[in-house]
Design a protein around this motif. Sequence first.
Motif, PDB file in Angstrom:
ATOM      1  N   HIS A   1       0.801  -1.231   0.000  1.00  0.00           N
ATOM      2  CA  HIS A   1       0.000   0.000   0.000  1.00  0.00           C
ATOM      3  C   HIS A   1       0.828   1.272   0.000  1.00  0.00           C
ATOM      4  N   VAL A   2       1.855   1.332   0.860  1.00  0.00           N
ATOM      5  CA  VAL A   2       2.596   2.584   0.985  1.00  0.00           C
ATOM      6  C   VAL A   2       3.505   2.789  -0.223  1.00  0.00           C
ATOM      7  N   LEU A   3       4.248   1.724  -0.578  1.00  0.00           N
ATOM      8  CA  LEU A   3       5.232   1.857  -1.646  1.00  0.00           C
ATOM      9  C   LEU A   3       4.613   2.211  -3.001  1.00  0.00           C
ATOM     10  N   PRO A   4       3.510   1.545  -3.404  1.00  0.00           N
ATOM     11  CA  PRO A   4       2.918   1.934  -4.704  1.00  0.00           C
ATOM     12  C   PRO A   4       2.533   3.413  -4.748  1.00  0.00           C
ATOM     13  N   LEU A   5       2.082   3.951  -3.613  1.00  0.00           N
ATOM     14  CA  LEU A   5       1.705   5.366  -3.601  1.00  0.00           C
ATOM     15  C   LEU A   5       2.936   6.271  -3.580  1.00  0.00           C
ATOM     16  N   ALA A   6       4.009   5.778  -2.963  1.00  0.00           N
ATOM     17  CA  ALA A   6       5.205   6.615  -2.849  1.00  0.00           C
ATOM     18  C   ALA A   6       6.096   6.504  -4.074  1.00  0.00           C
ATOM     19  N   MET A   7       5.889   5.438  -4.878  1.00  0.00           N
ATOM     20  CA  MET A   7       6.821   5.137  -5.964  1.00  0.00           C
ATOM     21  C   MET A   7       7.002   6.284  -6.961  1.00  0.00           C
ATOM     22  N   PRO A   8       5.921   6.915  -7.431  1.00  0.00           N
ATOM     23  CA  PRO A   8       6.145   8.012  -8.381  1.00  0.00           C
ATOM     24  C   PRO A   8       7.018   9.116  -7.795  1.00  0.00           C
ATOM     25  N   GLY A   9       6.810   9.431  -6.519  1.00  0.00           N
ATOM     26  CA  GLY A   9       7.648  10.445  -5.882  1.00  0.00           C
ATOM     27  C   GLY A   9       9.097   9.994  -5.812  1.00  0.00           C
ATOM     28  N   MET A  10       9.291   8.699  -5.522  1.00  0.00           N
ATOM     29  CA  MET A  10      10.652   8.162  -5.464  1.00  0.00           C
ATOM     30  C   MET A  10      11.293   8.215  -6.841  1.00  0.00           C
ATOM     31  N   LEU A  11      10.514   7.850  -7.869  1.00  0.00           N
ATOM     32  CA  LEU A  11      11.069   7.858  -9.225  1.00  0.00           C
ATOM     33  C   LEU A  11      11.403   9.284  -9.648  1.00  0.00           C
ATOM     34  N   THR A  12      10.538  10.224  -9.275  1.00  0.00           N
ATOM     35  CA  THR A  12      10.817  11.627  -9.606  1.00  0.00           C
ATOM     36  C   THR A  12      12.154  12.036  -8.998  1.00  0.00           C
ATOM     37  N   GLY A  13      12.338  11.716  -7.716  1.00  0.00           N
ATOM     38  CA  GLY A  13      13.597  12.050  -7.051  1.00  0.00           C
ATOM     39  C   GLY A  13      14.769  11.388  -7.731  1.00  0.00           C
ATOM     40  N   THR A  14      14.585  10.118  -8.133  1.00  0.00           N
ATOM     41  CA  THR A  14      15.674   9.392  -8.782  1.00  0.00           C
ATOM     42  C   THR A  14      16.028  10.031 -10.121  1.00  0.00           C
ATOM     43  N   ILE A  15      14.995  10.404 -10.893  1.00  0.00           N
ATOM     44  CA  ILE A  15      15.274  10.987 -12.202  1.00  0.00           C
ATOM     45  C   ILE A  15      15.979  12.327 -12.034  1.00  0.00           C
ATOM     46  N   ILE A  16      15.536  13.111 -11.054  1.00  0.00           N
ATOM     47  CA  ILE A  16      16.213  14.391 -10.823  1.00  0.00           C
ATOM     48  C   ILE A  16      17.664  14.141 -10.409  1.00  0.00           C
ATOM     49  N   GLY A  17      17.873  13.129  -9.576  1.00  0.00           N
ATOM     50  CA  GLY A  17      19.239  12.773  -9.185  1.00  0.00           C
ATOM     51  C   GLY A  17      20.060  12.345 -10.383  1.00  0.00           C
ATOM     52  N   MET A  18      19.445  11.553 -11.274  1.00  0.00           N
ATOM     53  CA  MET A  18      20.156  11.076 -12.461  1.00  0.00           C
ATOM     54  C   MET A  18      20.468  12.232 -13.415  1.00  0.00           C
ATOM     55  N   ALA A  19      19.530  13.176 -13.529  1.00  0.00           N
ATOM     56  CA  ALA A  19      19.763  14.337 -14.392  1.00  0.00           C
ATOM     57  C   ALA A  19      20.940  15.141 -13.856  1.00  0.00           C
ATOM     58  N   GLN A  20      20.993  15.253 -12.522  1.00  0.00           N
ATOM     59  CA  GLN A  20      22.108  15.910 -11.866  1.00  0.00           C
ATOM     60  C   GLN A  20      23.406  15.174 -12.224  1.00  0.00           C
ATOM     61  N   ALA A  21      23.351  13.845 -12.133  1.00  0.00           N
ATOM     62  CA  ALA A  21      24.539  13.033 -12.402  1.00  0.00           C
ATOM     63  C   ALA A  21      24.966  13.169 -13.859  1.00  0.00           C
ATOM     64  N   LEU A  22      23.991  13.258 -14.768  1.00  0.00           N
ATOM     65  CA  LEU A  22      24.304  13.362 -16.200  1.00  0.00           C
ATOM     66  C   LEU A  22      25.098  14.627 -16.484  1.00  0.00           C
ATOM     67  N   GLY A  23      24.794  15.698 -15.762  1.00  0.00           N
ATOM     68  CA  GLY A  23      25.469  16.960 -16.015  1.00  0.00           C
ATOM     69  C   GLY A  23      26.723  17.170 -15.186  1.00  0.00           C
ATOM     70  N   GLU A  24      27.077  16.170 -14.378  1.00  0.00           N
ATOM     71  CA  GLU A  24      28.181  16.358 -13.435  1.00  0.00           C
ATOM     72  C   GLU A  24      29.531  16.192 -14.116  1.00  0.00           C
ATOM     73  N   THR A  25      30.452  17.110 -13.872  1.00  0.00           N
ATOM     74  CA  THR A  25      31.774  17.068 -14.506  1.00  0.00           C
ATOM     75  C   THR A  25      32.888  16.892 -13.486  1.00  0.00           C
ATOM     76  N   ALA A  26      32.839  17.711 -12.437  1.00  0.00           N
ATOM     77  CA  ALA A  26      33.986  17.831 -11.537  1.00  0.00           C
ATOM     78  C   ALA A  26      34.466  16.493 -10.967  1.00  0.00           C
ATOM     79  N   PRO A  27      33.569  15.661 -10.383  1.00  0.00           N
ATOM     80  CA  PRO A  27      34.098  14.440  -9.770  1.00  0.00           C
ATOM     81  C   PRO A  27      34.702  13.496 -10.812  1.00  0.00           C
TER      82      PRO A  27
END
Lengths: 280, 429
Positions: free
Chosen positions: B331-357
Amino acid sequence: MLAMNNLIEERQQPVSTEFTGTVGDISISNPRMTTRNVDVHYGDKHAIMDVSLDIGRHEVLSLIGPSGCGKSTFLRCLNRMNDTIDICRVTGQIKLDDQDIYDKNLDVVPLRAQVGMVFQKPNPFPKSIYDNIAYGPRIHGLAEDQTELDGIVEGSLHRAGLWDEVKDRLHQPGTGLSGGQQQRLCIARTIAVSPEVILMDEPCSALDPIATAKIEALIDELRQNFTIVIVTHSMQQAARVSQRTAYFHLGRLIEVGQTEDIFTNPQHKLTEDYITGRFG
Amino acid sequence: MSNSTQTTIEKVNATLERRYAKERRFRKMGIAAIAIGLLFVVLLFVSIISKGHSAFWQTHIKLDIEFSAELLDIGDRRDIETLSTANYAALTKASLKAIFPEVDQRKGRRMLYKMISIGAPYLLREMVINDPTLIGSHQTVWLPADDDIDMLVKEQTDRNLPESSRRLNDKVIGWVDQLMARGAVEKLFNTTFFTAGDSREPELAGIGGAITGSLYTLLVALLLAFPIGVATAIYLEEFAPTNRWTDMIEVNINNLAAVPSIVFGLLGLALFINLAGLPRSAPLVGGLVLTLMTLPTIIIASRAALKSVPPSIREAAMGIGASKMQTIFHHVLPLAMPGMLTGTIIGMAQALGETAPLLMIGMVAFVVDIPGGPLDPSTVLPVQIFLWADSPERAFLERTSAAIMVLLAFLIFMNLIAVLLRKRFEQQR
């Protein structure tokens, strides 16, 4: 203005509101649940003080009292829903058919299958009507096969008086129903796992009078098979649906008795004040 | 009584004008803020697109190539080894000589041959190896021009400068004009830009290698960061007791989100390369570093998503006897999943643009080959942009902007998915 002054004067009259133990007979013969000397603390707050009460078989027991008197807290002790609150501490003894439900070795999962709960706000799962009802039987393995599960779903919806309204849209989301229908869906979901006791926490407070009437009729019917404990703010509702009534005040169980007696001939001053609408 | 009501209304009316003026001022400030933001976005896009769009076309020169065995110096042999080592440069030279027979000095010839990209012989070799029957035939072939010619045709070099400060002298410009007059110069779609790896020659350089490297890096980061992040969030939010330890963990996770990314690069260098002995410049190490960097983002977003699930759903599930695991996973995870995926995609977009490390772990290397796996040396899109921006050749300027356009396109695409997921999430409620 005049009426207001009267009210204040009346309030100032000395009343014997001292608590000297619960008035009325807390114990009955052959009870389904017994509670003895239950105390509940939320952190430093002493929410329930020394409550002892029996709950009979196939009876509707209503818990009434002003807001914050502990009636909902007491209800949530009966299937250990208070466990989810970290700071909540329950002492005393609560038994379901001679089994201490606060025993260290007791598993809350089967307990909650035996003591079901209906909440104040209708809370169907964001799934289809069918899946809402079928969820409990599925996780508890109550149905051998799909046909049996279909039977449980249909039976539960019938008993909740919802079958005729939803039989054509079982696979549409349960959240699309009206408030009253949602609450009956929640009741159907609870009875689908065939509990022995159903706890209802102000089940009609979010509903209109027509939906309320339907639920009250349903509670009366369910009494044939289940033991029901209902918390309500409406004294008329308590009078209509219950056989016994318990009056809570500031965490104490003030008076308990046959509903008729409580409403026509309250023994304690606090009960009388509440019932006659002088406060609360 | 009526007197006092009147005064109340008068009092209210007296303040009304001031209140509405305040509201109007606030609205205007909001609109101004949005306008300034939009202005900069538009400036950014206009500048990048106007500089970069020409990189998607590359000047090609039409040559009549005679695939003669004599020029190739292969005799009658047609085996792969002979064909791959044959002298294909001779073919383009012969063809150019035939077009401009008047050029007879050595120096002039060398200038003439330089008009065609030095990658052209490799293209011819590929043609012949794919179809050896070409040998002995005449073919019309479009071959990429050198980057200086490309710039001239795209009018990005100024013909009116004095000859001494131009990269092309009057003679070469004259030849190009002759070829153009004959219709032998054409701008064709630049497929090389999308398929090739890096190169010192702008006309042969592409972002194929960098995109592949970015994909491998993101894949590693996603496969590690998503499960670890979600599992951490679920444990902390649902199972962990609230005590000093979990408080400290929470504070530290929030701190990690604010750590500069170069620090993660240094950590990766010390931990994954020096200590664990993983290969340098590899997407695997890049992915591990970006995992460290995106974990806090994913954990924080996932916890927020779990918190936003209404408690009534949990109560409903527990009330009919679902265990804690069942409540969370059914019950909880299916409702939270889109929010989690949104966070993950934003994190991945951040990672895609990352140069310094990635600079710290050697992904800044000049890599010509397209990586075949996460252990091959490679570079990533933002680092490729960094490398090209550093190059002196004029033609790399437009390629830098074009690579930025591709990177932005990927970022916009990822953010779009995040927005769509959030929309779906809101509808479900």
